[in-house]
Scaffold this motif. Structure first.
Motif, PDB file in Angstrom:
ATOM      1  N   ILE A   1      -3.004   5.558   4.626  1.00 29.05           N
ATOM      2  CA  ILE A   1      -1.652   5.741   4.089  1.00 29.05           C
ATOM      3  C   ILE A   1      -0.679   6.057   5.215  1.00 29.05           C
ATOM      4  CG2 ILE A   1      -0.215   7.256   2.654  1.00 29.05           C
ATOM      5  CD1 ILE A   1      -2.605   7.505   0.759  1.00 29.05           C
ATOM      6  N   LEU A   2      -1.093   6.949   6.118  1.00 32.19           N
ATOM      7  CA  LEU A   2      -0.229   7.303   7.243  1.00 32.19           C
ATOM      8  C   LEU A   2      -0.014   6.116   8.179  1.00 32.19           C
ATOM      9  CD1 LEU A   2      -1.676  10.851   8.082  1.00 32.19           C
ATOM     10  CD2 LEU A   2       0.436  10.306   6.852  1.00 32.19           C
ATOM     11  N   GLN A   3      -1.027   5.255   8.281  1.00 34.04           N
ATOM     12  CA  GLN A   3      -0.936   4.082   9.154  1.00 34.04           C
ATOM     13  C   GLN A   3      -0.379   2.852   8.437  1.00 34.04           C
ATOM     14  OE1 GLN A   3      -5.067   3.826  10.197  1.00 34.04           O
ATOM     15  NE2 GLN A   3      -5.008   5.624  11.531  1.00 34.04           N
ATOM     16  N   ARG A   4      -0.034   3.002   7.144  1.00 31.34           N
ATOM     17  CA  ARG A   4       0.494   1.910   6.319  1.00 31.34           C
ATOM     18  C   ARG A   4      -0.430   0.686   6.339  1.00 31.34           C
ATOM     19  NH1 ARG A   4       6.717   2.368   8.621  1.00 31.34           N
ATOM     20  NH2 ARG A   4       6.969   4.571   8.139  1.00 31.34           N
ATOM     21  N   ASP A   5      -1.711   0.987   6.309  1.00 29.82           N
ATOM     22  CA  ASP A   5      -2.720  -0.077   6.276  1.00 29.82           C
ATOM     23  C   ASP A   5      -2.972  -0.416   4.809  1.00 29.82           C
ATOM     24  OD1 ASP A   5      -4.632  -1.888   6.949  1.00 29.82           O
ATOM     25  OD2 ASP A   5      -5.811  -0.514   8.201  1.00 29.82           O
ATOM     26  N   PHE A   6      -2.058  -1.231   4.230  1.00 27.09           N
ATOM     27  CA  PHE A   6      -2.038  -1.464   2.790  1.00 27.09           C
ATOM     28  C   PHE A   6      -3.363  -1.989   2.256  1.00 27.09           C
ATOM     29  CE2 PHE A   6       2.767  -2.379   3.316  1.00 27.09           C
ATOM     30  CZ  PHE A   6       3.030  -1.019   3.293  1.00 27.09           C
ATOM     31  N   THR A   7      -3.958  -2.930   2.960  1.00 31.19           N
ATOM     32  CA  THR A   7      -5.177  -3.559   2.453  1.00 31.19           C
ATOM     33  C   THR A   7      -6.308  -2.552   2.317  1.00 31.19           C
ATOM     34  OG1 THR A   7      -5.757  -4.209   4.719  1.00 31.19           O
ATOM     35  CG2 THR A   7      -4.591  -5.830   3.381  1.00 31.19           C
ATOM     36  N   VAL A   8      -6.423  -1.627   3.259  1.00 28.66           N
ATOM     37  CA  VAL A   8      -7.476  -0.617   3.204  1.00 28.66           C
ATOM     38  C   VAL A   8      -7.201   0.382   2.083  1.00 28.66           C
ATOM     39  CG1 VAL A   8      -8.593   1.267   4.460  1.00 28.66           C
ATOM     40  CG2 VAL A   8      -8.066  -0.866   5.638  1.00 28.66           C
ATOM     41  N   VAL A   9      -5.929   0.768   1.921  1.00 30.33           N
ATOM     42  CA  VAL A   9      -5.567   1.695   0.841  1.00 30.33           C
ATOM     43  C   VAL A   9      -5.961   1.111  -0.515  1.00 30.33           C
ATOM     44  CG1 VAL A   9      -3.665   2.828  -0.363  1.00 30.33           C
ATOM     45  CG2 VAL A   9      -3.690   2.759   2.135  1.00 30.33           C
ATOM     46  N   ILE A  10      -5.579  -0.140  -0.739  1.00 30.39           N
ATOM     47  CA  ILE A  10      -5.871  -0.783  -2.026  1.00 30.39           C
ATOM     48  C   ILE A  10      -7.380  -0.942  -2.218  1.00 30.39           C
ATOM     49  CG2 ILE A  10      -5.608  -2.913  -3.345  1.00 30.39           C
ATOM     50  CD1 ILE A  10      -2.849  -3.212  -2.002  1.00 30.39           C
ATOM     51  N   ALA A  11      -8.077  -1.372  -1.179  1.00 24.14           N
ATOM     52  CA  ALA A  11      -9.532  -1.538  -1.279  1.00 24.14           C
ATOM     53  C   ALA A  11     -10.206  -0.201  -1.562  1.00 24.14           C
ATOM     54  CB  ALA A  11     -10.078  -2.154   0.004  1.00 24.14           C
TER      55      ALA A  11
END
Length: 304
Positions: free
Chosen positions: A265-275
């Motif tokens: 979330i802090l790194q705005r890594d959207f794909t990992v957050v959703i996964a």
């Protein structure tokens, strides 16, 4: 039984679908990853290439439709931060959280059922007061404070346990111990209350009158009828651990899905957050289904 399982599965899948939609749009509110991963003086061309590479140059609804299409084939995309498939990153982290949760909840369940049952059998006596006091304290203390104190005392001052990592069995002691405290306190209270009701029933009084041993009365006659509310609480606590023991994983540097989700979330890594959200939600769905099946096994009335 099959109809019962299908109904519960459909209800969980509907909840999962709403969650997937919510996570997609909420994750976009954290900002544009381009601002985080590229230098401030990056050219407009570089920014455009970065956005195109990660599908961020499309309108939001187009991104959402593409996201649903990929999700249908379990393609969560690639992690921006790690340049690896997002699902692989999440599964790797989730394995650590799953191990931590299963070890902790197994120890908690056995210890809490024994302590709660014995406390109910000795209502008002010293053991009952002792178990009640420590269960109330355990369910009330904040995990982050206990974790910090444990590190200062047992790792820094005494040097008994490492402060972070997962290399040896000693690395697991403090994280498991900290996660143990709150669920143990809550479950002991539920077991005690449920067992008091069960032990006051007519069939238990009959067993006592026949001279049945106390251990048999507690753990054979009364426990099964007292287990339904206990299983509910155990399932809730286990689901909470699967949802990511964020505080414990962060403080102890434990490479679980909770810490991964916060970092992503802090790194705005959207794909990992959703996964991470989808995998965790699916695991909780499976756990809730198992709990429902246990209900049906313990109480035949639920099957009908």
């Amino acid at each position: 039984m099959e109809r019962f399982i299908v109904k519960r599965a459909l209800a969980s899948l509907i909840s999962l679908a709403f969650l997937v939609v919510a996570v997609f749009f909420l994750s976009r509110l954290t900002g544009d990853p381009t601002d985080l991963y590229l230098p401030l003086d990056a050219s407009l061309e570089s920014r455009a290439q970065f956005r195109a590479l990660h599908g961020l140059d499309q309108p939001l609804m187009v991104q959402f439709v593409d996201y649903l299409k990929d999700l249908a084939v379990l393609d969560f995309g690639e992690s921006i931060r790690r340049a690896q498939p997002a699902l692989d990153v999440v599964v790797s982290a989730f394995q650590w959280t799953l191990q931590l949760a299963l070890i902790t909840i197994a120890i908690v369940a056995v210890a809490a059922i024994v302590f709660g049952s014995l406390a109910a059998f000795n209502v008002g006596k010293i053991f009952d007061r002792f178990a009640t006091f420590f269960s109330l304290v355990g369910s009330s203390v904040p995990e982050f404070w206990v974790a910090i104190v444990a590190i200062v005392v047992f790792s820094v001052q005494l040097g008994w346990f490492p402060t972070s990592g997962t290399g040896t069995a000693l690395h697991w002691v403090l994280p498991v111990a900290i996660l143990f405290i709150r669920p143990f306190g809550l479950i002991v209270q539920v077991v005690r209350s449920s067992m008091i009701n069960a032990l006051s029933s007519a069939y238990v009084k009959t067993a006592k009158a026949k001279g049945v041993k106390a251990k048999t009365i507690i753990f054979v006659h009364a426990l099964r009828n007292a287990l339904l509310p206990v299983i509910t609480v155990i399932g809730d606590q286990a689901a909470g651990m699967l949802n990511g023991a964020v505080v414990v994983e962060t403080i102890f540097g434990f490479p679980g899905v909770g810490k991964l989700m916060i970092d992503s979330i802090l790194q705005r890594d959207f794909t990992v957050v959703i996964a991470a959200v989808v995998v965790t939600a699916f695991a909780i769905f499976i756990m809730n289904l198992i709990i429902d099946l246990l209900y049906a096994l313990l109480d035949p009335r639920i099957r009908y």
